[in-house]
Design a protein around this motif. Structure first.
Motif, PDB file in Angstrom:
ATOM      1  N   GLU A  11       0.837  -1.198   0.000  1.00 43.49           N
ATOM      2  CA  GLU A  11       0.000   0.000   0.000  1.00 43.49           C
ATOM      3  C   GLU A  11       0.873   1.250   0.000  1.00 43.49           C
ATOM      4  O   GLU A  11       1.871   1.333   0.716  1.00 43.49           O
ATOM      5  N   GLN A  12       0.469   2.227  -0.812  1.00 41.45           N
ATOM      6  CA  GLN A  12       1.308   3.403  -0.976  1.00 41.45           C
ATOM      7  C   GLN A  12       1.523   4.121   0.353  1.00 41.45           C
ATOM      8  O   GLN A  12       0.613   4.289   1.163  1.00 41.45           O
ATOM      9  N   GLY A  13       2.741   4.539   0.551  1.00 38.62           N
ATOM     10  CA  GLY A  13       3.146   5.255   1.749  1.00 38.62           C
ATOM     11  C   GLY A  13       4.631   5.512   1.657  1.00 38.62           C
ATOM     12  O   GLY A  13       5.291   5.116   0.691  1.00 38.62           O
ATOM     13  N   ALA A  14       5.178   6.177   2.639  1.00 36.29           N
ATOM     14  CA  ALA A  14       6.612   6.451   2.674  1.00 36.29           C
ATOM     15  C   ALA A  14       7.176   5.971   4.003  1.00 36.29           C
ATOM     16  O   ALA A  14       6.527   6.085   5.045  1.00 36.29           O
ATOM     17  N   ILE A  15       8.381   5.429   3.947  1.00 40.51           N
ATOM     18  CA  ILE A  15       9.077   4.959   5.145  1.00 40.51           C
ATOM     19  C   ILE A  15      10.387   5.729   5.234  1.00 40.51           C
ATOM     20  O   ILE A  15      11.261   5.579   4.379  1.00 40.51           O
ATOM     21  N   LEU A  16      10.521   6.551   6.257  1.00 37.10           N
ATOM     22  CA  LEU A  16      11.750   7.313   6.448  1.00 37.10           C
ATOM     23  C   LEU A  16      12.748   6.520   7.289  1.00 37.10           C
ATOM     24  O   LEU A  16      13.936   6.464   6.972  1.00 37.10           O
ATOM     25  N   HIS A  17      12.264   5.917   8.376  1.00 37.35           N
ATOM     26  CA  HIS A  17      13.110   5.115   9.258  1.00 37.35           C
ATOM     27  C   HIS A  17      12.487   3.744   9.477  1.00 37.35           C
ATOM     28  O   HIS A  17      11.260   3.616   9.499  1.00 37.35           O
ATOM     29  N   VAL A  18      13.325   2.748   9.659  1.00 37.47           N
ATOM     30  CA  VAL A  18      12.836   1.421  10.005  1.00 37.47           C
ATOM     31  C   VAL A  18      13.152   1.140  11.469  1.00 37.47           C
ATOM     32  O   VAL A  18      14.093   1.695  12.042  1.00 37.47           O
ATOM     33  N   THR A  19      12.341   0.278  12.060  1.00 39.64           N
ATOM     34  CA  THR A  19      12.596  -0.166  13.427  1.00 39.64           C
ATOM     35  C   THR A  19      13.523  -1.374  13.424  1.00 39.64           C
ATOM     36  O   THR A  19      14.569  -1.378  14.065  1.00 39.64           O
ATOM     37  N   ASN A  20      13.151  -2.405  12.660  1.00 40.96           N
ATOM     38  CA  ASN A  20      13.971  -3.617  12.574  1.00 40.96           C
ATOM     39  C   ASN A  20      13.362  -4.525  11.519  1.00 40.96           C
ATOM     40  O   ASN A  20      12.250  -4.288  11.022  1.00 40.96           O
ATOM     41  N   SER A  21      14.097  -5.576  11.174  1.00 43.27           N
ATOM     42  CA  SER A  21      13.594  -6.612  10.280  1.00 43.27           C
ATOM     43  C   SER A  21      14.127  -7.949  10.764  1.00 43.27           C
ATOM     44  O   SER A  21      15.218  -8.019  11.349  1.00 43.27           O
TER      45      SER A  21
END
Length: 443
Positions: free
Chosen positions: A249-259
């Motif tokens: 789904e369209q959106g923007a991710i500036l920072h990630v928490t973890n994977s």
């Protein structure tokens, strides 16, 4: 009529005008004896008389606090003395002309100040500037401000991105700081890629709808495009391999928490997600455009994406509805399952002021530490407790800006229950900044 001050030059973000050093700082409570090291926090601090066209274009200043044996030995702040600080403009190709203002890490025996469009800049343990660092000539492109250090191997994983091909290049340095692998990632586009993630087996990249656009004149030439989807790419960490891109789904991710990889073998990515409204409202603050809000985050919320490499299918879910950003975890869990994460909770969605928030992704519960009127925390940096056995056995370090008192403190919270452990009075107000790290003496 005089224009109002830019929001990133006002309030909690008002720059300081000089460099100082202070010794033997006042401590309230008791600093844990295992806190022996340096807390460094980077951020944008334009020189007097300079008004950047974008929050991210301000000159870099690092604030440092040295803790040892239950004492706060010193505080100091220093600009990173790059050509950019001296007024040399960055036009997109001069890798050494860096604000060096986004993050600071320690790897391979070097302290590196980072800004994603440029080479790292090395500083000393006392924050004196050494110079641009290119990994012995092996790094010929920029370096993300969000590298990931594998807690098992000690490797440093990072990337370069560009508005022109090759759009995305993945690098790995060994624990000694030597680049051992460089790979061009297929299928990427000219997206603003601020952060990424690793699992113990994968690298996870993000292509958002915020893409290179000549019509954006803020100095950061990227703009949201409705016809560009949000895509997440997953590839092997160990060799040049196929990249699987998932459209979500369209959106923007500036920072990630973890994977991490879940028990079904799927790649899980977690972090704050902006919809278009939240992104564009936040961008207005970052550039100081008319109609901007009162905080730099206008509504990113905690999300989870589950990516199935076997089927090529992706799913996602919202984990919380508070406006949160600047996520962090116990770094020993980087690339592996983490139950707990921390972030700044911004005013809105029922919150009157700023809080430090702790998420429990197993129970779905949250815990908030409210900082009070006129006070704003920074990113919460996790430091493990000596002898700890649980994931949240440790402390959170954050610099708090207090507008009413025109002062700042280093706040030490218990990462388990968010109770106050100690407060260090800093000798000046520290402007709200970006990212930092705790660097233990034994490193």
């Amino acid at each position: 009529m005089k224009n109002p001050p830019k929001p990133y030059l006002n309030g909690h973000y008002t720059p300081v005008t000089d460099e100082i050093t202070a010794h033997e700082l006042t401590v309230h409570g008791s600093l844990p004896p295992e806190l022996n090291g340096r807390y460094f926090r980077n951020g944008h601090n334009p020189k007097p008389g300079i008004t950047p066209t974008h929050w991210f274009r301000g000159e870099g200043m690092i604030h440092g606090i040295r803790l040892a044996d239950g004492r706060a030995e010193w505080y100091r702040n220093r600009w990173v003395k790059t050509p950019f600080l001296d007024g040399v403009p960055f036009t997109g190709t001069e890798l050494e002309v860096s604000a060096a203002a986004t993050n600071i890490i320690f790897h391979g025996g070097r302290y590196l100040a980072l800004q994603e469009a440029n080479l790292p800049w090395e500083v000393t343990a006392e924050l004196d500037t050494v110079g641009a660092y290119d990994f012995g000539g092996k790094l010929t492109s920029s370096m993300t401000a969000h590298p990931k250090e594998d807690p098992v191997t000690g490797e440093l994983h990072f990337f370069s991105y560009s508005p022109f091909p090759p759009y995305l290049t993945y690098h790995v340095a060994n624990a000694a700081g030597e680049i051992i692998r460089t790979t061009v990632i297929d299928g990427s586009g000219p997206s603003l890629m601020h952060d990424f993630a690793i699992t113990r087996e994968h690298a996870v990249f993000i292509n958002s709808p915020v893409v290179f656009d000549h019509s954006e004149h803020s100095g950061i030439p990227y703009r949201w495009h409705d016809d560009v989807p949000l895509r997440i790419g997953v590839t092997s960490r160990t060799a040049a391999a196929k990249v699987t891109w998932f459209e979500v789904e369209q959106g923007a991710i500036l920072h990630v928490t973890n994977s991490y990889v879940d028990t079904q073998g799927r790649v899980v990515l977690e972090g704050p997600r902006f919809d278009r409204s939240a992104w564009e409202s936040s961008w207005k603050w970052w550039v100081g455009a008319p109609g901007h809000g009162v905080t730099p985050d206008a509504g990113s919320t905690f999300h989870r994406w589950v990516l199935d490499l076997a089927t090529g299918k992706a799913s996602e879910e919202s984990l919380d509805d508070l406006a949160t950003e600047f996520p962090s975890i116990n770094d020993a869990h980087t690339g592996a399952f983490n139950r707990y994460s921390y972030a700044i909770a911004f005013p809105g969605a029922g919150l009157d002021g700023y809080s430090t928030i702790k998420f429990d992704t197993v129970t779905g519960q949250q815990r908030l530490f409210g900082h009070g009127a006129g006070r704003m925390p920074g990113e919460a940096v996790f430091v493990p407790a000596e002898g700890g056995t649980n994931e949240d056995d440790g402390y959170l370090l954050t610099v708090v800006s207090d507008l009413k008192a025109d002062a700042s403190q280093l706040l030490v919270l218990d990462a388990g229950d968010l109770a106050t452990v100690a407060t260090v009075e800093l000798p000046r107000r520290v402007p709200a900044g970006i990212h930092g790290h705790w660097i233990e003496d034994h490193k």
